[in-house]
Design a protein around this motif. Structure first.
Motif, PDB file in Angstrom:
ATOM      1  N   LEU A 183       0.845  -1.296   0.365  1.00  0.00           N
ATOM      2  CA  LEU A 183      -0.397  -0.230   0.310  1.00  0.00           C
ATOM      3  C   LEU A 183       0.752   1.036   0.158  1.00  0.00           C
ATOM      4  O   LEU A 183       2.468   1.126   0.727  1.00  0.00           O
ATOM      5  CB  LEU A 183      -1.143   0.318   1.523  1.00  0.00           C
ATOM      6  CG  LEU A 183      -2.160   1.216   1.120  1.00  0.00           C
ATOM      7  CD1 LEU A 183      -2.636   1.256   0.418  1.00  0.00           C
ATOM      8  CD2 LEU A 183      -1.981   1.297   3.149  1.00  0.00           C
ATOM      9  N   SER A 184       0.534   1.978  -1.058  1.00  0.00           N
ATOM     10  CA  SER A 184       1.377   3.634  -1.098  1.00  0.00           C
ATOM     11  C   SER A 184       0.223   5.074  -0.562  1.00  0.00           C
ATOM     12  O   SER A 184      -0.081   4.789  -1.668  1.00  0.00           O
ATOM     13  CB  SER A 184       1.807   3.309  -2.236  1.00  0.00           C
ATOM     14  OG  SER A 184       3.102   4.719  -2.384  1.00  0.00           O
ATOM     15  N   ILE A 185       0.879   5.687   0.570  1.00  0.00           N
ATOM     16  CA  ILE A 185      -0.001   6.699   0.209  1.00  0.00           C
ATOM     17  C   ILE A 185       0.707   8.035   0.264  1.00  0.00           C
ATOM     18  O   ILE A 185       2.089   7.937   1.000  1.00  0.00           O
ATOM     19  CB  ILE A 185      -0.952   6.609   1.462  1.00  0.00           C
ATOM     20  CG1 ILE A 185      -1.589   6.266   2.016  1.00  0.00           C
ATOM     21  CG2 ILE A 185      -1.228   8.421   1.449  1.00  0.00           C
ATOM     22  CD1 ILE A 185      -1.601   5.808   3.058  1.00  0.00           C
ATOM     23  N   ARG A 186       0.203   8.679  -1.192  1.00  0.00           N
ATOM     24  CA  ARG A 186       1.314  10.019  -1.850  1.00  0.00           C
ATOM     25  C   ARG A 186       0.499  11.300  -1.600  1.00  0.00           C
ATOM     26  O   ARG A 186      -0.323  11.861  -2.586  1.00  0.00           O
ATOM     27  CB  ARG A 186       2.001   9.287  -3.015  1.00  0.00           C
ATOM     28  CG  ARG A 186       3.210  11.162  -3.899  1.00  0.00           C
ATOM     29  CD  ARG A 186       3.633  10.340  -4.467  1.00  0.00           C
ATOM     30  NE  ARG A 186       3.032  10.073  -5.707  1.00  0.00           N
ATOM     31  CZ  ARG A 186       2.930  10.557  -6.982  1.00  0.00           C
ATOM     32  NH1 ARG A 186       4.020  10.995  -7.276  1.00  0.00           N
ATOM     33  NH2 ARG A 186       2.234  10.486  -8.281  1.00  0.00           N
ATOM     34  N   GLN A 187       1.468  12.238  -0.861  1.00  0.00           N
ATOM     35  CA  GLN A 187       0.773  13.440  -0.802  1.00  0.00           C
ATOM     36  C   GLN A 187       0.785  14.227  -2.586  1.00  0.00           C
ATOM     37  O   GLN A 187       1.940  14.800  -2.956  1.00  0.00           O
ATOM     38  CB  GLN A 187       0.784  14.403   0.036  1.00  0.00           C
ATOM     39  CG  GLN A 187       0.226  15.547   0.046  1.00  0.00           C
ATOM     40  CD  GLN A 187       0.316  16.940   1.426  1.00  0.00           C
ATOM     41  OE1 GLN A 187       1.436  16.415   1.738  1.00  0.00           O
ATOM     42  NE2 GLN A 187      -0.647  17.282   1.284  1.00  0.00           N
ATOM     43  N   LEU A 188       0.142  14.413  -3.268  1.00  0.00           N
ATOM     44  CA  LEU A 188       0.031  14.874  -4.647  1.00  0.00           C
ATOM     45  C   LEU A 188       0.045  16.693  -4.189  1.00  0.00           C
ATOM     46  O   LEU A 188       0.795  17.776  -4.742  1.00  0.00           O
ATOM     47  CB  LEU A 188      -1.027  15.023  -5.456  1.00  0.00           C
ATOM     48  CG  LEU A 188      -0.958  13.308  -6.076  1.00  0.00           C
ATOM     49  CD1 LEU A 188      -2.600  13.104  -6.542  1.00  0.00           C
ATOM     50  CD2 LEU A 188       0.459  13.240  -6.449  1.00  0.00           C
ATOM     51  N   ALA A 189      -0.823  17.256  -3.529  1.00  0.00           N
ATOM     52  CA  ALA A 189      -0.820  18.932  -2.926  1.00  0.00           C
ATOM     53  C   ALA A 189      -1.939  18.836  -1.945  1.00  0.00           C
ATOM     54  O   ALA A 189      -2.183  18.219  -2.172  1.00  0.00           O
ATOM     55  CB  ALA A 189      -1.531  19.577  -4.600  1.00  0.00           C
ATOM     56  N   GLN A 190      -1.181  20.135  -1.564  1.00  0.00           N
ATOM     57  CA  GLN A 190      -2.850  20.744  -0.899  1.00  0.00           C
ATOM     58  C   GLN A 190      -4.052  21.971  -1.345  1.00  0.00           C
ATOM     59  O   GLN A 190      -3.642  22.520  -2.396  1.00  0.00           O
ATOM     60  CB  GLN A 190      -1.253  21.466   0.278  1.00  0.00           C
ATOM     61  CG  GLN A 190      -0.668  21.446   1.111  1.00  0.00           C
ATOM     62  CD  GLN A 190       0.085  22.329   1.798  1.00  0.00           C
ATOM     63  OE1 GLN A 190       0.349  22.830   1.767  1.00  0.00           O
ATOM     64  NE2 GLN A 190       0.389  21.601   2.861  1.00  0.00           N
ATOM     65  N   PRO A 191      -4.644  21.352  -0.588  1.00  0.00           N
ATOM     66  CA  PRO A 191      -5.924  22.335  -1.389  1.00  0.00           C
ATOM     67  C   PRO A 191      -5.391  23.725  -1.212  1.00  0.00           C
ATOM     68  O   PRO A 191      -4.567  24.172  -0.938  1.00  0.00           O
ATOM     69  CB  PRO A 191      -7.105  22.643  -0.227  1.00  0.00           C
ATOM     70  CG  PRO A 191      -6.892  21.103   0.934  1.00  0.00           C
ATOM     71  CD  PRO A 191      -5.681  21.176   0.445  1.00  0.00           C
TER      72      PRO A 191
END
Length: 194
Positions: A183-191
């Motif tokens: 399982l991989s979780i990556r933050q793409l951008a902030q709102p």
């Protein structure tokens, strides 16, 4: 000199900071309270957490989604990566996140077909994975993989879980294959803020 609007900016010479310095190659002009100064651009560390999957955790044998507490320790992390406890990943900061998984399951039953999804705060969100059809019988195909990548808007403290269900009526027990799952979780951008 203040530039209010410009279709094209042509420089003869260079740009100086508020102290009259031109800076060095690789530096960026960074705004400060007392004016601009040259410095290293703040690129930041990407937020990333990749987690192993516990081997042998029972998957759901009903046609209704239920939690599978199989998310294990972080094997790769960067920045303010999500933390994991008791099979639950907690998000560290608001933003848009890409969540990807490949969960391999095994069963002794013929035609056991697992489906996985993502649960946020105990609610299934987004779409489902592909179904993993485990043929078994005389074929010896006793594993199948459920794969999914989706982008979700999450907030600080959201809890992420994996849930599974069965497609069809085969209720023979099945379980995760940890060595073939991740399982991989990556933050793409902030709102964006307005």
């Amino acid at each position: 000199t203040k530039i209010m609007e410009c279709d094209e900016l042509v420089l003869s010479g260079g740009i100086k900071d508020s102290t009259g310095n031109f800076g060095s190659p690789g530096q960026a002009l960074i705004a400060h309270v007392n004016g601009g100064a040259w410095g290293a651009p703040a690129l930041g560390a990407p937020t990333l957490g990749t987690f192993s999957i516990t081997n042998g955790v029972a998957v759901t044998t009903s046609q209704t989604f239920a939690t599978v507490n199989c998310i294990n320790a972080a094997v790769l992390q960067s920045g303010d990566y999500p933390s994991v406890s008791s099979g639950v990943v907690s998000v560290m900061g608001d933003g848009f996140y890409e969540i990807s998984f490949a969960i391999t399951t095994t069963s002794t039953g013929q035609r056991a077909t697992d489906v996985f999804a993502i649960s946020v705060n105990n609610t299934v969100v987004g779409t489902e994975s592909n179904s993993a059809y485990i043929r078994n019988g005389t074929s010896g195909i006793n594993e199948g993989a459920c794969v999914l990548t989706q982008t979700l808007q999450l907030v600080n403290g959201d809890d992420i879980r994996l849930v599974s269900r069965r497609e069809g009526t085969i209720t023979t027990a099945g379980s995760t294959v940890g060595s073939k799952s991740v399982l991989s979780i990556r933050q793409l951008a902030q709102p964006a803020t307005t």
